[in-house]
Design a protein around this motif. Structure first.
Motif, PDB file in Angstrom:
ATOM      1  N   GLY A 185     -14.480   7.855   3.465  1.00 10.91           N
ATOM      2  CA  GLY A 185     -14.229   7.819   4.898  1.00 10.91           C
ATOM      3  C   GLY A 185     -15.005   8.957   5.518  1.00 10.91           C
ATOM      4  N   ALA A 186     -14.915   9.085   6.829  1.00 11.28           N
ATOM      5  CA  ALA A 186     -15.605  10.195   7.493  1.00 11.28           C
ATOM      6  C   ALA A 186     -14.638  11.333   7.794  1.00 11.28           C
ATOM      7  N   MET A 187     -13.396  10.967   8.144  1.00 15.46           N
ATOM      8  CA  MET A 187     -12.409  11.976   8.551  1.00 15.46           C
ATOM      9  C   MET A 187     -11.233  11.955   7.578  1.00 15.46           C
ATOM     10  N   LEU A 188     -10.559  13.083   7.471  1.00 17.85           N
ATOM     11  CA  LEU A 188      -9.382  13.148   6.601  1.00 17.85           C
ATOM     12  C   LEU A 188      -8.401  12.024   6.918  1.00 17.85           C
ATOM     13  N   GLU A 189      -8.192  11.777   8.205  1.00 18.92           N
ATOM     14  CA  GLU A 189      -7.217  10.749   8.605  1.00 18.92           C
ATOM     15  C   GLU A 189      -7.583   9.378   8.042  1.00 18.92           C
ATOM     16  N   GLU A 190      -8.891   9.153   7.833  1.00 18.45           N
ATOM     17  CA  GLU A 190      -9.332   7.842   7.370  1.00 18.45           C
ATOM     18  C   GLU A 190      -9.055   7.618   5.880  1.00 18.45           C
ATOM     19  N   VAL A 191      -8.955   8.700   5.120  1.00 17.40           N
ATOM     20  CA  VAL A 191      -8.651   8.527   3.687  1.00 17.40           C
ATOM     21  C   VAL A 191      -7.237   8.999   3.333  1.00 17.40           C
ATOM     22  N   GLU A 192      -6.552   9.593   4.296  1.00 17.53           N
ATOM     23  CA  GLU A 192      -5.196  10.092   4.053  1.00 17.53           C
ATOM     24  C   GLU A 192      -4.246   9.058   3.462  1.00 17.53           C
ATOM     25  N   PRO A 193      -4.327   7.795   3.900  1.00 19.04           N
ATOM     26  CA  PRO A 193      -3.391   6.824   3.328  1.00 19.04           C
ATOM     27  C   PRO A 193      -3.493   6.737   1.806  1.00 19.04           C
ATOM     28  N   PHE A 194      -4.629   7.117   1.230  1.00 17.45           N
ATOM     29  CA  PHE A 194      -4.780   7.079  -0.227  1.00 17.45           C
ATOM     30  C   PHE A 194      -4.199   8.319  -0.889  1.00 17.45           C
ATOM     31  N   LEU A 195      -3.958   9.338  -0.136  1.00 22.44           N
ATOM     32  CA  LEU A 195      -3.698  10.655  -0.717  1.00 22.44           C
ATOM     33  C   LEU A 195      -2.256  11.127  -0.606  1.00 22.44           C
ATOM     34  N   GLU A 196      -1.415  10.313  -0.012  1.00 22.10           N
ATOM     35  CA  GLU A 196      -0.014  10.692   0.131  1.00 22.10           C
ATOM     36  C   GLU A 196       0.182  11.890   1.039  1.00 22.10           C
ATOM     37  N   LEU A 197      -0.812  12.258   1.788  1.00 20.99           N
ATOM     38  CA  LEU A 197      -0.617  13.361   2.723  1.00 20.99           C
ATOM     39  C   LEU A 197      -0.012  12.825   4.011  1.00 20.99           C
ATOM     40  N   SER A 198      -0.136  11.522   4.131  1.00 25.32           N
ATOM     41  CA  SER A 198       0.268  10.872   5.361  1.00 25.32           C
ATOM     42  C   SER A 198       1.794  10.775   5.457  1.00 25.32           C
ATOM     43  N   GLU A 199       2.276  10.735   6.664  1.00 22.70           N
ATOM     44  CA  GLU A 199       3.727  10.549   6.831  1.00 22.70           C
ATOM     45  C   GLU A 199       4.117   9.098   6.570  1.00 22.70           C
ATOM     46  N   HIS A 200       3.098   8.186   6.520  1.00 21.28           N
ATOM     47  CA  HIS A 200       3.379   6.782   6.236  1.00 21.28           C
ATOM     48  C   HIS A 200       3.620   6.600   4.745  1.00 21.28           C
ATOM     49  N   GLU A 201       4.147   5.461   4.402  1.00 17.67           N
ATOM     50  CA  GLU A 201       4.286   5.093   2.993  1.00 17.67           C
ATOM     51  C   GLU A 201       2.896   5.110   2.335  1.00 17.67           C
ATOM     52  N   PRO A 202       2.750   5.826   1.233  1.00 15.24           N
ATOM     53  CA  PRO A 202       1.424   5.882   0.616  1.00 15.24           C
ATOM     54  C   PRO A 202       0.966   4.524   0.106  1.00 15.24           C
ATOM     55  N   LEU A 203      -0.317   4.285   0.202  1.00 16.64           N
ATOM     56  CA  LEU A 203      -0.832   2.990  -0.257  1.00 16.64           C
ATOM     57  C   LEU A 203      -1.010   2.975  -1.758  1.00 16.64           C
ATOM     58  N   LEU A 204      -1.405   4.108  -2.307  1.00 18.15           N
ATOM     59  CA  LEU A 204      -1.726   4.153  -3.724  1.00 18.15           C
ATOM     60  C   LEU A 204      -0.953   5.269  -4.392  1.00 18.15           C
ATOM     61  N   GLY A 264     -21.433   9.577 -10.148  1.00 15.96           N
ATOM     62  CA  GLY A 264     -21.719   8.339 -10.884  1.00 15.96           C
ATOM     63  C   GLY A 264     -21.102   7.077 -10.302  1.00 15.96           C
ATOM     64  N   ALA A 265     -20.858   7.042  -9.004  1.00 17.67           N
ATOM     65  CA  ALA A 265     -20.287   5.818  -8.412  1.00 17.67           C
ATOM     66  C   ALA A 265     -21.241   4.635  -8.607  1.00 17.67           C
ATOM     67  N   GLU A 266     -20.646   3.492  -9.000  1.00 14.79           N
ATOM     68  CA  GLU A 266     -21.455   2.274  -9.215  1.00 14.79           C
ATOM     69  C   GLU A 266     -21.279   1.296  -8.060  1.00 14.79           C
ATOM     70  N   MET A 267     -20.356   1.629  -7.164  1.00 15.35           N
ATOM     71  CA  MET A 267     -20.073   0.785  -5.997  1.00 15.35           C
ATOM     72  C   MET A 267     -19.460   1.695  -4.946  1.00 15.35           C
ATOM     73  N   LEU A 268     -19.691   1.410  -3.675  1.00 12.70           N
ATOM     74  CA  LEU A 268     -19.109   2.256  -2.622  1.00 12.70           C
ATOM     75  C   LEU A 268     -18.406   1.394  -1.576  1.00 12.70           C
ATOM     76  N   LEU A 269     -17.154   1.729  -1.304  1.00 13.60           N
ATOM     77  CA  LEU A 269     -16.370   1.045  -0.267  1.00 13.60           C
ATOM     78  C   LEU A 269     -16.063   2.066   0.818  1.00 13.60           C
ATOM     79  N   PHE A 270     -16.463   1.768   2.043  1.00 16.29           N
ATOM     80  CA  PHE A 270     -16.218   2.701   3.148  1.00 16.29           C
ATOM     81  C   PHE A 270     -15.038   2.200   3.967  1.00 16.29           C
ATOM     82  N   THR A 271     -14.163   3.110   4.325  1.00 18.19           N
ATOM     83  CA  THR A 271     -12.992   2.749   5.138  1.00 18.19           C
ATOM     84  C   THR A 271     -12.881   3.681   6.331  1.00 18.19           C
ATOM     85  N   GLY A 272     -12.543   3.119   7.495  1.00 20.46           N
ATOM     86  CA  GLY A 272     -12.398   3.974   8.666  1.00 20.46           C
ATOM     87  C   GLY A 272     -12.219   3.186   9.944  1.00 20.46           C
ATOM     88  N   VAL A 273     -12.508   3.856  11.055  1.00 17.73           N
ATOM     89  CA  VAL A 273     -12.289   3.251  12.365  1.00 17.73           C
ATOM     90  C   VAL A 273     -13.614   3.149  13.118  1.00 17.73           C
TER      91      VAL A 273
END
Ligand code: ADE
Length: 238
Positions: free
Chosen positions: A7-26, A76-85
């Motif tokens: 992502g570009a901003m912390l907020e865009e990857v936060e759902p993966f990191l459990e830093l978010s106040e929302h239910e973590p995705l992963l 060594g990423a073999e594929m890249l997925l970008f997530t954001g707004v």
């Protein structure tokens, strides 16, 4: 497979990191190694059969280029997925809607003084295309989840667009559906290294005079929607 999620901003990857106040995705991402490199933090984690390298670049094309190249060349990423707004340009796109880039271009790349079209430099191309396989996979996910996923042209530039006339210029010049600040830079890097990539954005604003307020209000929710879709894609990648 070793997959970069960026992502570009912390907020865009936060759902993966459990830093978010929302239910973590992963929940799996709880156990991750944090590695500092080149002014960014990269998180290495396992998710099902995949090795994930997750991080955010900071805003803009230069930062995005650095992070995408680092994820590929150092981690060594073999594929890249970008997530954001993104800012919506196509009037069909409402706040929260999802767009998968079918092509990306740089709206602020300009050597028209030499007779070239906007967005073009020699030995490059105006548009870069993501992986057809990943777009196909995204369509499958959208169909299964009954999500109206729009495929379209994303225009990238080092500018937060909050001005109808600039938005209309970008729309008319590039047939753009959405505007953001990193996607095309990531696309150029991935294409150069022959790495399949996918750029997902959820609309946070409509890139006109109300864009700043909307962005602040919807960044979190739209980031959540985009991240959630990426997780569903991960579940399907072999
Ligand atoms: N990302 C989200 N909204 C944006 C906008 N209006 N301009 C540029 N990047 C954006």
């Amino acid at each position: 497979m070793r997959i970069a999620i960026m992502g570009a901003m912390l907020e865009e990857v936060e759902p993966f990191l459990e830093l978010s106040e929302h239910e973590p995705l992963l929940k799996y991402f709880k156990k991750h190694n944090d590695i500092e490199y080149g002014g960014n933090v990269y998180h290495e984690a396992k998710y099902k059969n995949h090795e994930i390298i997750l991080g955010y670049s900071k805003i803009g094309k230069v930062n995005a280029t650095l992070t995408a190249a680092t994820m590929i060349e150092k981690f060594g990423a073999e594929m890249l997925l970008f997530t954001g707004v993104a800012g919506g340009v196509n009037p069909k796109l409402k706040i929260g809607d999802l767009i998968a880039a079918t092509q990306l271009c740089q709206h602020d790349l300009d050597i028209t003084a030499f007779g070239h079209p906007h967005g073009y430099v020699p030995e490059g191309a105006v548009y870069v295309k993501p992986s057809a396989n990943l777009l196909h996979l995204a369509k499958e996910v959208a169909d299964e989840k009954d999500i109206d996923l729009i495929g379209g042209i994303i225009a990238t530039g080092d500018q937060f667009v909050a001005d109808k006339s600039r938005k209309d210029w970008i729309k008319n010049t590039f047939e753009a559906d959405a505007i953001e600040m990193e996607g095309a830079a990531v696309a150029v890097v991935c294409e150069a290294f022959n790495i399949p990539f996918f750029i997902m954005r959820s609309i946070s604003d409509t890139a006109d005079e109300g864009a700043v307020e909307d962005f602040d209000e919807f960044l979190k929710h739209s980031s959540q929607r985009s991240s959630s879709f990426i997780v569903s894609m991960l579940d399907k990648i072999k």
